[in-house]
Design an enzyme around this catalytic site. Structure first.
Site, PDB file in Angstrom:
ATOM      1  N   TYR A 114      -3.656  -7.609  -7.132  1.00 40.89           N
ATOM      2  CA  TYR A 114      -4.851  -8.451  -6.959  1.00 40.89           C
ATOM      3  C   TYR A 114      -5.993  -7.934  -7.841  1.00 40.89           C
ATOM      4  CZ  TYR A 114      -1.844 -10.333  -3.444  1.00 40.89           C
ATOM      5  OH  TYR A 114      -0.741 -10.898  -2.828  1.00 40.89           O
ATOM      6  N   GLY A 116       7.905   1.364   4.256  1.00 35.10           N
ATOM      7  CA  GLY A 116       9.266   1.602   4.729  1.00 35.10           C
ATOM      8  C   GLY A 116       9.431   2.750   5.704  1.00 35.10           C
TER       9      GLY A 116
HETATM   10  C1  LIG Z   1       3.954 -10.479   6.001  1.00 36.04           C
HETATM   11  C2  LIG Z   1       3.295  -9.431   5.147  1.00 36.04           C
HETATM   12  C3  LIG Z   1       2.034  -9.656   4.648  1.00 36.04           C
HETATM   13  C4  LIG Z   1       1.389  -8.670   3.894  1.00 36.04           C
HETATM   14  N1  LIG Z   1       0.094  -8.881   3.493  1.00 36.04           N
HETATM   15  C5  LIG Z   1      -0.610  -7.862   2.936  1.00 36.04           C
HETATM   16  C6  LIG Z   1      -2.023  -7.970   2.733  1.00 36.04           C
HETATM   17  O1  LIG Z   1      -2.663  -8.985   3.050  1.00 36.04           O
HETATM   18  N2  LIG Z   1      -2.653  -6.895   2.210  1.00 36.04           N
HETATM   19  C7  LIG Z   1      -1.985  -5.747   1.869  1.00 36.04           C
HETATM   20  O2  LIG Z   1      -2.607  -4.785   1.415  1.00 36.04           O
HETATM   21  N3  LIG Z   1      -0.655  -5.620   2.050  1.00 36.04           N
HETATM   22  C8  LIG Z   1       0.029  -6.625   2.611  1.00 36.04           C
HETATM   23  N4  LIG Z   1       1.358  -6.441   2.907  1.00 36.04           N
HETATM   24  C9  LIG Z   1       1.998  -5.136   2.639  1.00 36.04           C
HETATM   25  C10 LIG Z   1       1.887  -4.241   3.865  1.00 36.04           C
HETATM   26  O3  LIG Z   1       0.533  -3.888   4.097  1.00 36.04           O
HETATM   27  C11 LIG Z   1       2.700  -2.937   3.690  1.00 36.04           C
HETATM   28  O4  LIG Z   1       2.145  -2.197   2.628  1.00 36.04           O
HETATM   29  C12 LIG Z   1       4.171  -3.210   3.409  1.00 36.04           C
HETATM   30  O5  LIG Z   1       4.677  -4.179   4.308  1.00 36.04           O
HETATM   31  C13 LIG Z   1       5.022  -1.935   3.487  1.00 36.04           C
HETATM   32  O6  LIG Z   1       5.046  -1.405   4.777  1.00 36.04           O
HETATM   33  P1  LIG Z   1       6.321  -1.629   5.787  1.00 36.04           P
HETATM   34  O7  LIG Z   1       7.535  -1.212   5.006  1.00 36.04           O
HETATM   35  O8  LIG Z   1       6.027  -0.761   6.943  1.00 36.04           O
HETATM   36  O9  LIG Z   1       6.346  -3.103   6.131  1.00 36.04           O
HETATM   37  C14 LIG Z   1       2.033  -7.443   3.623  1.00 36.04           C
HETATM   38  C15 LIG Z   1       3.332  -7.239   4.114  1.00 36.04           C
HETATM   39  C16 LIG Z   1       3.948  -8.197   4.879  1.00 36.04           C
HETATM   40  C17 LIG Z   1       5.324  -7.917   5.437  1.00 36.04           C
END
Ligand SMILES: Cc1cc2nc3c(=O)[nH]c(=O)nc-3n(C[C@H](O)[C@H](O)[C@H](O)COP(=O)(O)O)c2cc1C
Length: 356
Positions: free
Chosen positions: A182, A291
């Site tokens: 972004y 993750g």
């Molecule tokens: C549905 C969804 C929406 C996301 N939207 C954003 C967001 O608005 N801003 C952001 O910084 N990261 C966003 N992410 C990334 C998450 O903040 C996070 O960094 C990513 O899911 C990795 O973590 P996890 O493996 O625990 O899911 C999004 C992830 C998911 C799954």
């Protein structure tokens, strides 16, 4: 001293957190037309208040920052009145909450925007790719125009104004989304920043937008300790690429490391040992995400790799994730088909343990 675990209380900006769980910022595309978060978001976030800290979904600091369908803004009185109800509900359940500012820059389509202004970016480089629009289905990303040097202070002032709005509404702090391709990352990265002014070229110049935005947000907040930042070095998402991410991000974190910020939030990507590389450069709480499981989170905390662990997808389908980990209870798998769909399904209908 006993090992730090996910259940050890922590501290961010002078407030205690009940544990080391951070709920990741996640766009859920349930906002109303005009950037107002929906009433459903009150329940959604309150259900997740057992996290030590919740970071909101990406919120545009201004209308020009919107790119995706049904995403919220932090600019007008109506938008902020709706946000106040959300943060009040989280506080009432003992939670803490930062608002994430996500200005999409070049990642958007006009069908999703309630302003007719064209997309802006560091340079006029169109991103390859498509996104969902409610009116026309999948559409190409629009071409952005490059910001004039003289316009940059105005964009930075929008982050500062949104900071004041968020803190006035009762948020505990704000986060600059400088990850995932972004606007801030479009300034940081060499394939999207072709500028020849003080904001382009060397790493020192490419980090300038982010540093100035953080300074303006800190000034608006009255203290840097209410301002955090998220980065994702070398993440290719949204057609972004940097020729030397190690140089770019070590330069950035070195520059902001002593500002007294609330935290540095790093999403693990393809640089080997991202956390180990950046953590020594930052004096303050270090949030690691990407993750993580209960086991890997506890291992990272015990090893001192991070101070907090950020969980994303698992929080969508397990609103009481800390209790589930503590009791070694079964986890519900996340359902990507409802991540961005409108309405309550897959949003507020996951049960907490005690009510199952
Ligand atoms: C549905 C969804 C929406 C996301 N939207 C954003 C967001 O608005 N801003 C952001 O910084 N990261 C966003 N992410 C990334 C998450 O903040 C996070 O960094 C990513 O899911 C990795 O973590 P996890 O493996 O625990 O899911 C999004 C992830 C998911 C799954």
């Amino acid at each position: 001293m006993a090992d730090v675990t996910l259940f050890t209380p922590g501290r961010i900006d002078g407030f205690d957190t009940k544990n080391r769980f951070v709920m990741a910022p996640m766009t859920r595309s349930r906002a109303l037309p005009g950037g107002v978060p929906s009433e459903l978001a009150i329940e959604y976030y309150a259900q997740r208040a057992s996290a030590g800290l919740i970071i909101t979904e990406g919120v545009a600091p201004c209308a020009a920052g919107i790119g995706y369908a049904r995403t919220p803004t932090a600019e007008t009185r109506d938008q902020m009145a709706a946000w106040k109800k959300i943060v009040d509900a989280v506080h009432a359940k003992g939670g803490r909450m930062f608002m994430q500012f996500m200005h999409v820059g070049r990642i958007g389509n006009g069908e999703n925007r309630y302003t007719k202004e064209p997309l802006i970016s560091a340079s006029a480089v169109r991103a390859a790719g498509q996104m969902w629009t409610d009116s026309k289905g999948m559409q190409d990303l629009d071409a952005p125009r490059a910001l004039e040097t003289s316009e940059i202070p105005g964009v930075i002032a929008q982050y500062a104004a949104a900071t004041r709005n968020a803190l006035d509404a009762g948020f505990d702090g704000v986060e600059l989304h400088s990850a995932s391709g972004y606007l801030p990352m479009q300034f940081l990265s060499s394939n999207t920043n072709l500028r020849t002014d003080a904001y382009g070229g060397s790493a020192q110049n490419r980090i300038r937008f982010v540093v100035e935005a953080l300074e303006a947000m800190a000034k608006a907040a009255g203290t840097p300790s209410k301002v955090g930042i998220k980065i994702s070095p070398a993440m290719p998402f949204n057609d972004i690429h940097d020729a030397d991410p190690v140089e770019t991000y070590t330069t950035l974190v070195h520059a902001i490391g002593s500002m007294g910020l609330a935290y540095l939030h790093v999403l693990k990507t393809t640089i080997p040992n991202t956390f180990e590389l950046l953590r020594p450069l930052f004096k303050g709480p270090f949030l690691a995400g990407g993750g993580f499981s209960k086991e890997s989170g506890n291992t990272a905390l015990a090893a001192g790799t991070a101070d907090f662990i950020v969980f994303g997808k698992l929080f969508t389908s397990n609103p009481d994730l800390p209790a589930r980990f503590e009791q070694s209870a079964a986890l519900v798998d996340p359902d990507p088909s409802t991540f961005y769909s409108p309405g309550p399904k897959g949003y507020v209908d996951y049960s907490a343990l005690q009510s199952t």
